[in-house]
Write an enzyme that holds these catalytic residues in place. Structure first.
Site, PDB file in Angstrom:
ATOM      1  N   GLN A  54     -10.936  10.743 -16.630  1.00  0.00           N
ATOM      2  CA  GLN A  54      -9.483  10.965 -16.724  1.00  0.00           C
ATOM      3  C   GLN A  54      -8.914  10.201 -17.940  1.00  0.00           C
ATOM      4  OE1 GLN A  54     -10.624  10.151 -13.127  1.00  0.00           O
ATOM      5  NE2 GLN A  54     -11.161  12.282 -13.385  1.00  0.00           N
ATOM      6  N   LYS A  73     -14.109  12.631 -24.213  1.00  0.00           N
ATOM      7  CA  LYS A  73     -14.891  11.439 -23.854  1.00  0.00           C
ATOM      8  C   LYS A  73     -16.385  11.761 -23.774  1.00  0.00           C
ATOM      9  CE  LYS A  73     -12.437  10.999 -20.115  1.00  0.00           C
ATOM     10  NZ  LYS A  73     -11.393  12.015 -20.335  1.00  0.00           N
ATOM     11  N   GLY A  96     -14.426  16.497 -15.945  1.00  0.00           N
ATOM     12  CA  GLY A  96     -15.259  17.529 -16.557  1.00  0.00           C
ATOM     13  C   GLY A  96     -15.516  17.088 -17.980  1.00  0.00           C
ATOM     14  N   HIS A  97     -16.711  16.593 -18.250  1.00  0.00           N
ATOM     15  CA  HIS A  97     -17.035  16.052 -19.574  1.00  0.00           C
ATOM     16  C   HIS A  97     -18.001  16.991 -20.275  1.00  0.00           C
ATOM     17  CE1 HIS A  97     -15.951  11.752 -18.008  1.00  0.00           C
ATOM     18  NE2 HIS A  97     -14.940  12.592 -17.979  1.00  0.00           N
ATOM     19  N   ASP A 140      -9.407  14.654 -20.816  1.00  0.00           N
ATOM     20  CA  ASP A 140      -9.922  15.716 -21.689  1.00  0.00           C
ATOM     21  C   ASP A 140      -9.788  15.391 -23.177  1.00  0.00           C
ATOM     22  OD1 ASP A 140     -10.427  17.112 -19.340  1.00  0.00           O
ATOM     23  OD2 ASP A 140      -8.453  18.054 -19.371  1.00  0.00           O
TER      24      ASP A 140
END
Ligand code: GDP
Ligand code: IMO
Ligand code: MG
Length: 430
Positions: A225, A16, A40-41, A13
């Site tokens: 990650q 990225k 989750g991007h 988080d």
């Protein structure tokens, strides 16, 4: 630079997705190489907030081809839903611009079930997984019983393989977890619905990247990650089940290490962590709460609140080394605005009184260390019209040069807000 790997240097988080979106403007290909929909991007374009879980953030650029490499674990139902979400927002996603490795492993319904049961069984030792079936899917891959995307081409073969897996898992479920067993029909019904849809996306990603390389194309490898969640180099066992470090790009996409020209390490100006495990610079006080609130620190995948703390220079320096980071992208500098002073941990003090700036991998030791901080002056605000480092407040510039010294590498990109436009480029890429 033609081939760049981008990774998270902390516990995920770091922002990225936002940096990948910026770099994709010039990249011809963006390739995910590990993880699954535990990622989750987030990309924010005006009033549109897009959260991507499987699909590389390059999908939001018209001329970029996105690839999901062999190192990723894929839930085809969740992938289908992600594609539909993007199409609804007006983004084109077809087998022309999204390619999926036929060697990538499937996350099947029983992996999700096993993830949940294993967590329940761990009690107060739970990892705090995203419950997406990531660990169990990688466990099957490594034990050589996993189901690859290519196995979807022959459903008779698929059935045989899945039934073998179910038999094994049901023994564990019935005897260890004492819960309801799995039926093959359930797995079949869920997969068959998406099988015909997914088959045209399959390819040999490694071979396609070879062709792209020969045509002089620019490739960005998008990590998921972060380094502290790496199965080998993170805070094991409170980690994810893949190699999140830059070396994972070679394995998870099928390219040799000599192909990589640069490694961007994305780093938040502070630290966050979702899930359990040691976190030396965690702040349990009002400052921690203020950072969480200002930074809107809630998981993009599970919505869980993220634990917050100061920047950990000991870990950052370790991350720069294991990833071979050539450039840092520093995000969320705006969130630290308004603090009179800002801290960076430069070493750890052990219960024995000894201090060291060396990284520690044993959890029981890491839980007991006390961070030794360096205090720097804060900044009131980051002016919206800043377009270069020189226009940034002096205190931000000092903070960044201290980060460069501690990390041992240069800061090349700055992110000063969540929007696509909130970016300052010091050294550009591609
Ligand atoms: P990722 O998993 O590394 O892609 O990061 P996430 O998307 O899970 O979390 C990063 C969050 O911070 C997202 O909500 C982004 O929109 C947001 N973000 C990224 N960069 C910045 C920044 O520079 N400032 C602020 N305020 N928010 C940012
Ligand atoms: P992005 O790509 C933050 C964490 C989970 C848990 C541990 C193991 O958005 O940075 P898993 O479901 O992978 O078995 O969970 O890893 N985790 C993440 N934390 N960002 C992520 O991805 C994460 N993916 C997994 O919270 O602690
Ligand atoms: Mg995220």
């Amino acid at each position: 630079m033609q081939n760049i790997v981008l990774v998270g240097t902390q516990w995920g988080d770091e922002g990225k997705g936002k940096i990948v979106d910026y770099l994709s403007e010039k990249a011809d290909y963006v390739v995910r190489f590990q993880g699954g929909n535990n990622a989750g991007h987030t990309v924010i374009i005006g009033d549109q907030k897009i959260v991507l879980h499987f699909i590389p953030s390059g999908i939001l650029r018209q001329n970029t081809v996105c690839m999901i490499g062999n190192g990723v674990v894929v839930n085809i139902k969740a992938l289908f839903e992600e594609v539909k979400m993007l199409q609804k927002l007006g983004f084109q996603v077809t087998p022309e611009n999204l390619r999926i490795s036929e060697n990538a492993h499937l996350i099947l319904p029983y992996h999700i079930y096993m993830d949940i049961l294993a967590e329940k069984n761990r009690g107060d030792q739970k990892i705090g997984t995203t419950a997406k079936g990531i660990g169990p899917a990688y466990a099957d891959k490594i034990s050589r019983t996993g189901i690859r995307m290519s196995h979807l081409r022959d459903m008779k073969d698929f059935e045989q393989r899945v039934r073998y897996n179910i038999e094994q898992k049901n023994t564990l479920i019935a005897h260890l977890y004492k819960d309801e067993v799995i039926e093959y029909q359930y797995v079949h019904d869920e997969i068959i619905e998406f099988r015909d849809w997914v088959l045209p996306f399959l390819t040999n990603v490694s071979t396609e990247l070879r062709q792209a390389h020969h045509k002089g194309k620019k490739v960005l490898f998008e990590g998921a990650q972060g380094t502290s969640l790496d199965i080998d180099h993170g805070t094991y066992p409170f980690v994810t089940s893949s190699n999140t470090v830059a070396g994972g790009a070679c394995v998870g996409a099928g390219v040799g290490p000599t192909m990589i020209d640069g490694v961007i390490g994305v780093c938040k100006a502070y630290t966050t962590r979702v899930g359990s495990g040691p976190f030396p610079t965690e702040l349990m006080d009002e400052v921690g709460k203020a950072i969480a609130q200002k930074g809107q620190e809630f998981g993009a995948t599970t919505g869980r609140p993220r634990r917050c703390g100061w920047l950990d220079g000991v870990f950052l320096s370790h991350a720069v080394w294991v990833n071979g980071v050539t450039d840092l992208a520093m995000t969320k500098l705006d969130v630290l605005s308004g603090f009179e002073t800002i801290k960076i941990a430069t070493s750890y003090r052990y219960p024995t009184g000894v201090t060291s700036n060396a990284f520690v991998s044993e959890n029981d030791v890491l839980e007991k260390v006390e961070p030794v901080y360096e205090e720097l002056s804060g900044w009131e605000v980051i002016p919206k019209d800043c377009t270069s480092l020189a226009q940034m407040p002096q205190t931000v510039q000092k903070f960044l040069s201290r980060v460069e010294e501690i990390a041992g590498t240069r800061v090349s990109l700055l992110s000063t807000g969540p929007d696509r436009r909130d970016q300052i480029v010091i050294h550009d890429f591609f």
